[in-house]
Design an enzyme around this catalytic site. Structure first.
Site, PDB file in Angstrom:
ATOM      1  N   GLY A  36       0.831  -1.194   0.000  1.00 52.91           N
ATOM      2  CA  GLY A  36       0.000   0.000   0.000  1.00 52.91           C
ATOM      3  C   GLY A  36       0.864   1.242   0.000  1.00 52.91           C
ATOM      4  N   ASP A 152      -8.295   9.105  10.348  1.00 54.73           N
ATOM      5  CA  ASP A 152      -8.293   8.679   8.947  1.00 54.73           C
ATOM      6  C   ASP A 152      -8.899   7.287   8.803  1.00 54.73           C
ATOM      7  OD1 ASP A 152      -7.866   9.140   6.253  1.00 54.73           O
ATOM      8  OD2 ASP A 152      -5.830   8.333   6.262  1.00 54.73           O
TER       9      ASP A 152
END
Length: 230
Positions: A36, A152
């Site tokens: 990622g 987040d």
């Protein structure tokens, strides 16, 4: 050893790249396995050279290696996760620096993210959605009790595993973590990095107060959890 091959996704590695006790794993074509990437860091699949366990190794992207604000945020993230112990929060194993590049190793979750799962298989059944919601709620309670706001929360920051065939979610990426205790809220000036950006987060999942750059508390994460479930 230069870290340039690791910071160039898609290119073949001419040699094994190692950070401390961790060696970045390559795919069959010799490219580092990228798990990622975000604005400030990339995460690779790696192996502990002595314990022979697979981990997720996060490093600061080349652009921000010398950015003092990003380096501090990276360290703050690692310190926050190190203080949290919960079955639905990915564990932190190690933190270090190599040739000026900060990195840390955390628990590897082989099932991919919730975002990837939904994109591939469509919406989750209601029962499974409720199970994941309960698990991540527990993770948030742990973080909030310890005095942290995640800021987040979104499907790509929820990793899935299935140790016994049942869905098992783990919260990751505390890169925007913020103290939640009264008087400890950081100013948005503290959140600026080398590119001058002010808003940090994911607009689609951010709370109204986060979008308006107003003071936040634990309800910010609850709003983001609701958006994730929706």
């Amino acid at each position: 050893m230069a870290v340039e091959p690791l910071l160039s996704p898609g290119e073949k590695a001419t040699e094994k790249v190692r950070f401390g006790n961790f060696e970045v794993m390559n795919d069959p074509e010799g490219r580092p396995v990228l798990l990622g990437k975000g604005t400030f860091g990339r995460t690779y699949q790696a192996r502990h050279c002595f314990l022979d366990i697979i981990v997720a190794l996060k490093i600061i992207t080349e652009r921000y290696v010398a950015d003092a604000a990003v380096r501090q945020r990276f360290l703050t993230e690692a310190r926050a996760v190190a203080k949290l112990s919960h079955p639905h929060i990915a564990r932190l194993y190690d933190f270090g620096e190599k040739d000026g590049v900060l990195h840390y190793a955390m628990e590897y979750c082989g099932g991919g993210s919730l975002a990837d799962h939904v994109a591939k298989n469509g919406p989750l059944p209601l029962r499974r959605t409720i199970e994941i919601a309960q698990q991540i709620s527990g993770a948030l309670k742990c973080a909030h009790t310890a005095g942290f706001i995640h800021r987040d929360l979104k499907p790509s920051n929820i990793m899935l595993t299935a140790p016994d065939g049942r869905p098992f979610a783990k919260l990751i990426d505390f890169g925007l973590v913020q103290p939640s205790v009264p008087g400890a809220t950081r100013s948005f000036a503290d959140d600026q990095s080398a590119d001058g950006a002010r808003f940090l987060g994911t607009p689609l999942f951010a709370s109204p107060e986060q979008l308006r750059e107003e003071p936040m508390d634990v309800r910010t994460d609850l709003f983001s959890l609701g958006m994730t479930l929706w």
